[in-house]
Design a protein around this motif. Structure first.
Motif, PDB file in Angstrom:
ATOM      1  N   ASP A 204       0.808  -1.229   0.000  1.00 26.58           N
ATOM      2  CA  ASP A 204       0.000   0.000   0.000  1.00 26.58           C
ATOM      3  C   ASP A 204       0.839   1.276   0.000  1.00 26.58           C
ATOM      4  N   TYR A 205       2.061   1.192   0.512  1.00 27.20           N
ATOM      5  CA  TYR A 205       2.903   2.395   0.605  1.00 27.20           C
ATOM      6  C   TYR A 205       4.306   2.107   0.068  1.00 27.20           C
ATOM      7  N   PRO A 206       4.403   1.684  -1.192  1.00 30.53           N
ATOM      8  CA  PRO A 206       5.687   1.251  -1.753  1.00 30.53           C
ATOM      9  C   PRO A 206       6.743   2.349  -1.857  1.00 30.53           C
ATOM     10  N   THR A 207       6.329   3.612  -1.869  1.00 32.22           N
ATOM     11  CA  THR A 207       7.302   4.705  -1.999  1.00 32.22           C
ATOM     12  C   THR A 207       7.693   5.309  -0.646  1.00 32.22           C
ATOM     13  N   SER A 208       7.149   4.770   0.420  1.00 30.23           N
ATOM     14  CA  SER A 208       7.457   5.323   1.748  1.00 30.23           C
ATOM     15  C   SER A 208       8.865   4.926   2.187  1.00 30.23           C
ATOM     16  N   ALA A 209       9.392   5.663   3.142  1.00 34.21           N
ATOM     17  CA  ALA A 209      10.727   5.358   3.671  1.00 34.21           C
ATOM     18  C   ALA A 209      10.753   3.969   4.302  1.00 34.21           C
ATOM     19  N   GLU A 210       9.654   3.602   4.963  1.00 30.29           N
ATOM     20  CA  GLU A 210       9.586   2.303   5.639  1.00 30.29           C
ATOM     21  C   GLU A 210       9.598   1.139   4.653  1.00 30.29           C
ATOM     22  N   ALA A 211       9.151   1.385   3.424  1.00 31.34           N
ATOM     23  CA  ALA A 211       9.073   0.310   2.430  1.00 31.34           C
ATOM     24  C   ALA A 211      10.433  -0.056   1.842  1.00 31.34           C
ATOM     25  N   GLN A 212      11.410   0.812   2.004  1.00 38.19           N
ATOM     26  CA  GLN A 212      12.691   0.615   1.321  1.00 38.19           C
ATOM     27  C   GLN A 212      13.421  -0.646   1.769  1.00 38.19           C
ATOM     28  N   ASN A 213      13.310  -0.993   3.039  1.00 42.50           N
ATOM     29  CA  ASN A 213      13.975  -2.201   3.530  1.00 42.50           C
ATOM     30  C   ASN A 213      12.996  -3.184   4.165  1.00 42.50           C
ATOM     31  N   ILE A 214      11.736  -3.079   3.773  1.00 38.83           N
ATOM     32  CA  ILE A 214      10.702  -3.887   4.431  1.00 38.83           C
ATOM     33  C   ILE A 214      10.812  -5.367   4.078  1.00 38.83           C
ATOM     34  N   ASP A 215      11.434  -5.686   2.930  1.00 35.56           N
ATOM     35  CA  ASP A 215      11.584  -7.097   2.558  1.00 35.56           C
ATOM     36  C   ASP A 215      12.386  -7.867   3.601  1.00 35.56           C
ATOM     37  N   ALA A 216      13.331  -7.193   4.218  1.00 31.39           N
ATOM     38  CA  ALA A 216      14.136  -7.859   5.246  1.00 31.39           C
ATOM     39  C   ALA A 216      13.259  -8.229   6.455  1.00 31.39           C
ATOM     40  N   TYR A 217      12.341  -7.358   6.805  1.00 33.89           N
ATOM     41  CA  TYR A 217      11.426  -7.630   7.927  1.00 33.89           C
ATOM     42  C   TYR A 217      10.457  -8.757   7.567  1.00 33.89           C
ATOM     43  N   ILE A 218       9.965  -8.706   6.325  1.00 30.78           N
ATOM     44  CA  ILE A 218       9.039  -9.749   5.876  1.00 30.78           C
ATOM     45  C   ILE A 218       9.739 -11.107   5.885  1.00 30.78           C
ATOM     46  N   GLY A 219      10.956 -11.131   5.327  1.00 36.48           N
ATOM     47  CA  GLY A 219      11.721 -12.370   5.286  1.00 36.48           C
ATOM     48  C   GLY A 219      11.984 -12.923   6.667  1.00 36.48           C
ATOM     49  N   ARG A 220      12.254 -12.034   7.622  1.00 37.90           N
ATOM     50  CA  ARG A 220      12.554 -12.470   8.982  1.00 37.90           C
ATOM     51  C   ARG A 220      11.370 -13.175   9.624  1.00 37.90           C
ATOM     52  N   VAL A 221      10.179 -12.576   9.498  1.00 36.60           N
ATOM     53  CA  VAL A 221       9.024 -13.182  10.181  1.00 36.60           C
ATOM     54  C   VAL A 221       8.487 -14.398   9.428  1.00 36.60           C
ATOM     55  N   GLU A 222       8.585 -14.365   8.092  1.00 38.14           N
ATOM     56  CA  GLU A 222       8.081 -15.499   7.315  1.00 38.14           C
ATOM     57  C   GLU A 222       9.005 -16.700   7.416  1.00 38.14           C
ATOM     58  N   ALA A 223      10.295 -16.451   7.664  1.00 37.53           N
ATOM     59  CA  ALA A 223      11.241 -17.554   7.831  1.00 37.53           C
ATOM     60  C   ALA A 223      10.989 -18.327   9.100  1.00 37.53           C
ATOM     61  N   ASN A 224      10.370 -17.638  10.086  1.00 39.78           N
ATOM     62  CA  ASN A 224      10.097 -18.278  11.370  1.00 39.78           C
ATOM     63  C   ASN A 224       8.675 -18.805  11.452  1.00 39.78           C
TER      64      ASN A 224
END
Length: 224
Positions: A204-224
């Motif tokens: 929903d907010y792909p251009t936001s500052a938070e979106a720039q490294n959000i894949d790392a957060y997604i990967g972390r929680v989905e890996a567990n």
């Protein structure tokens, strides 16, 4: 014609009919009194606004600017208590209650207490903010969430971060509080809800500052 029909006709014919004009004529004095009372109340209200509420609003706003400067400089105690003859937010709230300035002061003083580590007072004051500015309202809700995080009351924090996301409804604050929401869910080991919050930022907010490294957060929680 039956007896019943005849009796009904007689009752209907004998029953007096009240007309609106008759009612007005009979109650003219009462209606005039009510109308006069309404006009007096309206006049009193406008006199109150012009002679009392208006000047209080102006004076409160004028008195508060020094406290706002202290707040911007992160001089939290001076912002709360005042200095050198100028009132702090605490006094603005006390002396100018029911003004827009006093309402805004609840937000300022709440954030000040949050930064001072007095989380109970931060929550109380931020909850008292009732402004129409959706950005400030969202930040007040987010500030309450931050205070609950510091108290390790994660369920309450998640509730207020969700409210802040909804209230802000923009690409600046919403992803910020979504990220905080995801971190709270991680703290409670709710990986699924954390992934949903992070994915909402990505989608929903792909251009936001938070979106720039959000894949790392997604990967972390989905890996567990």
């Amino acid at each position: 014609m039956s007896t019943t029909q005849a009796n009904t006709k007689i009752v209907n014919e004998d029953k007096p009919v009240k007309h609106t004009g008759s009612f007005v004529n009979e109650n003219r004095k009462s209606l005039l009194f009510i109308a006069a009372a309404v006009l007096v109340l309206i006049a009193i209200y406008f006199i109150y606004l012009k002679a009392y509420a208006g000047p209080r609003e102006v004076k409160a706003a004028d008195q508060m600017h020094v406290a706002q400067e202290f707040w911007q400089q992160k001089e939290w105690d001076k912002a709360i208590k005042g200095d050198a003859g100028y009132p702090g937010f605490e006094k603005i709230i006390s002396e100018y209650s029911n003004t827009k300035a006093a309402n805004l002061a609840y937000y300022y003083i709440g954030i000040a207490y949050l930064n001072k580590g007095d989380y109970g007072k931060a929550i109380d004051n931020l909850n008292n903010y009732r402004g129409d500015d959706y950005m400030v309202a969202a930040e007040a809700l987010g500030g309450i969430g931050d205070a609950y995080v510091e108290q390790k009351k994660y369920d309450d924090a998640a509730s207020y971060y969700n409210k802040a996301v909804d209230k802000a409804s923009n690409s600046f604050l919403s992803p910020l509080y979504l990220k905080k929401l995801g971190l709270v869910y991680e703290a409670t080991n709710d990986k699924k809800s954390a992934a949903e919050a992070y994915n909402k930022i990505k989608n929903d907010y792909p251009t936001s500052a938070e979106a720039q490294n959000i894949d790392a957060y997604i990967g972390r929680v989905e890996a567990n």
